[in-house]
Design a protein around this motif. Structure first.
Motif, PDB file in Angstrom:
ATOM      1  N   GLU A 183      -4.647  -2.913  -3.334  1.00 20.63           N
ATOM      2  CA  GLU A 183      -3.790  -1.875  -3.907  1.00 20.63           C
ATOM      3  C   GLU A 183      -2.524  -2.480  -4.502  1.00 20.63           C
ATOM      4  OE1 GLU A 183      -2.972   1.771  -5.303  1.00 20.63           O
ATOM      5  OE2 GLU A 183      -4.826   1.145  -4.318  1.00 20.63           O
ATOM      6  N   ARG A 184      -1.958  -3.435  -3.811  1.00 17.20           N
ATOM      7  CA  ARG A 184      -0.736  -4.083  -4.303  1.00 17.20           C
ATOM      8  C   ARG A 184      -1.004  -4.816  -5.619  1.00 17.20           C
ATOM      9  NH1 ARG A 184       4.826  -4.266  -4.225  1.00 17.20           N
ATOM     10  NH2 ARG A 184       5.314  -6.252  -5.147  1.00 17.20           N
ATOM     11  N   PHE A 232       2.010 -10.054  -2.908  1.00 16.55           N
ATOM     12  CA  PHE A 232       3.178  -9.228  -2.636  1.00 16.55           C
ATOM     13  C   PHE A 232       4.230  -9.330  -3.726  1.00 16.55           C
ATOM     14  CE2 PHE A 232       1.280  -9.828   1.503  1.00 16.55           C
ATOM     15  CZ  PHE A 232       1.243  -8.530   1.963  1.00 16.55           C
ATOM     16  N   VAL A 281      -4.781  -3.204   1.466  1.00 22.30           N
ATOM     17  CA  VAL A 281      -3.371  -3.232   1.094  1.00 22.30           C
ATOM     18  C   VAL A 281      -3.154  -4.229  -0.037  1.00 22.30           C
ATOM     19  CG1 VAL A 281      -1.057  -3.835   1.897  1.00 22.30           C
ATOM     20  CG2 VAL A 281      -2.551  -2.476   3.345  1.00 22.30           C
ATOM     21  N   VAL A 282      -3.763  -5.395   0.082  1.00 21.99           N
ATOM     22  CA  VAL A 282      -3.608  -6.420  -0.948  1.00 21.99           C
ATOM     23  C   VAL A 282      -4.238  -5.952  -2.254  1.00 21.99           C
ATOM     24  CG1 VAL A 282      -4.242  -8.767  -1.613  1.00 21.99           C
ATOM     25  CG2 VAL A 282      -3.427  -8.316   0.686  1.00 21.99           C
ATOM     26  N   PHE A 337       6.782  -4.181   3.093  1.00 20.98           N
ATOM     27  CA  PHE A 337       5.836  -3.494   2.220  1.00 20.98           C
ATOM     28  C   PHE A 337       4.862  -2.647   3.027  1.00 20.98           C
ATOM     29  CE2 PHE A 337       1.727  -3.567  -0.005  1.00 20.98           C
ATOM     30  CZ  PHE A 337       2.091  -2.888  -1.145  1.00 20.98           C
ATOM     31  N   ASN A 340      -1.484  -2.256  -8.402  1.00 19.01           N
ATOM     32  CA  ASN A 340      -0.212  -1.656  -8.803  1.00 19.01           C
ATOM     33  C   ASN A 340       0.648  -2.635  -9.591  1.00 19.01           C
ATOM     34  OD1 ASN A 340      -0.878   0.773  -7.639  1.00 19.01           O
ATOM     35  ND2 ASN A 340       0.168   0.342  -5.721  1.00 19.01           N
ATOM     36  N   GLU A 341       0.658  -3.894  -9.159  1.00 16.69           N
ATOM     37  CA  GLU A 341       1.420  -4.908  -9.883  1.00 16.69           C
ATOM     38  C   GLU A 341       0.909  -5.058 -11.304  1.00 16.69           C
ATOM     39  OE1 GLU A 341       2.214  -9.134  -8.687  1.00 16.69           O
ATOM     40  OE2 GLU A 341       2.432  -8.189  -6.727  1.00 16.69           O
ATOM     41  N   PRO A 378       7.207  -9.434   3.091  1.00 14.94           N
ATOM     42  CA  PRO A 378       5.951  -8.695   2.974  1.00 14.94           C
ATOM     43  C   PRO A 378       5.776  -7.624   4.041  1.00 14.94           C
ATOM     44  CG  PRO A 378       5.564 -11.048   2.774  1.00 14.94           C
ATOM     45  CD  PRO A 378       6.995 -10.868   3.174  1.00 14.94           C
TER      46      PRO A 378
END
Length: 180
Positions: free
Chosen positions: A159-160, A134, A156-157, A143, A163-164, A140
Motif C-alpha cells: 500500500e505504501r 517507507f 502495508v508495504v 507510519f 501510494n508513493e 517507519p
C-alpha cells in the motif's frame, strides 16, 4: 501462444480508439493508472513583423495507429514492471520474516509488528534519507501507528509503495497539465 494484446490490436483496437478518440488506458496490478499520451500534433503559426514562428503542440485527437501499435509492448512492459516490483517486495518481506525469526525466535506472536533496525538492515539501510518501502518517513513505526495487528507488513508495504507511486504520478500529471 495466444497473446490477447495482439488479438486486441488486430481486431478491435483501431475501431475503439478511432470511434471514441480516447487514449488507451489501463490499470497495472499495483493499481497504477497508465494512459498512453500519443496525440496528433498541430501547427500554430505566429506572424510577427520580424519572422514567422511555427509552434507544434498536441491536439485533442489521438494518433490511432500509434495508440494501437504501442499498446502491446507498453502493456507487457507495465505488467513486467509491476510483477518485478511485487517480486522485489515479496523477497524483502521474506528476508524480513527470516531476520525477525532469527532475532525474536519462531513464535511470531512475540514479534513486534515492525522492528525498525531489522527492516533497515534487510532493506539496505537508509539511502538519501529514504528507507525502502517507507519513502522519506524518518520513523517507519510512526507510519504503522493505529494499524490493526491483522494487517501483514507485506500489505502495508504494498500500500505504501502504491501510494508513493500514485503521488509521484499525480504530481507529474499536474506538472504536465500546468505546461499545457
Amino acid at each position: 501462444m495466444w497473446d490477447p494484446s495482439r488479438e486486441w490490436t488486430k481486431l478491435g483496437g483501431k475501431a475503439v480508439i478511432a470511434v471514441k478518440n480516447n487514449p488507451v488506458q489501463w490499470t497495472t496490478p499495483l493499481g497504477l493508472p497508465v494512459v498512453q499520451p500519443y496525440r496528433k500534433l498541430g501547427r500554430h503559426l505566429i506572424k510577427t513583423s520580424l519572422q514567422v514562428l511555427t509552434l507544434q503542440r498536441e491536439t485533442d485527437k489521438v494518433m490511432v495507429k500509434r495508440q494501437r501499435t504501442a499498446f502491446p509492448p507498453n502493456f507487457v512492459h507495465s505488467l513486467d514492471g509491476s510483477y518485478m516490483m511485487m517480486t522485489t517486495i515479496a523477497c524483502k518481506e521474506e528476508a524480513y520474516e527470516s531476520a525477525m525469526v532469527a532475532k525474536f525466535g519462531d513464535d511470531t506472536s512475540c514479534h513486534p509488528l515492525l522492528d525498525n533496525e531489522t527492516w533497515c538492515d534487510v532493506s539496505g539501510g537508509v539511502k538519501k534519507g529514504r528507507i525502502y518501502g517507507f519513502g522519506s518517513v524518518s520513523d517507519p513505526a510512526s507510519f504503522l501507528e493505529g494499524t490493526s495487528s491483522t494487517i501483514t507488513s507485506q500489505e502495508v508495504v504494498y500500500e505504501r509503495v502504491r501510494n508513493e507511486m500514485r503521488g509521484e504520478m499525480d504530481a507529474k500529471a499536474a506538472e504536465m497539465e500546468a505546461k499545457h
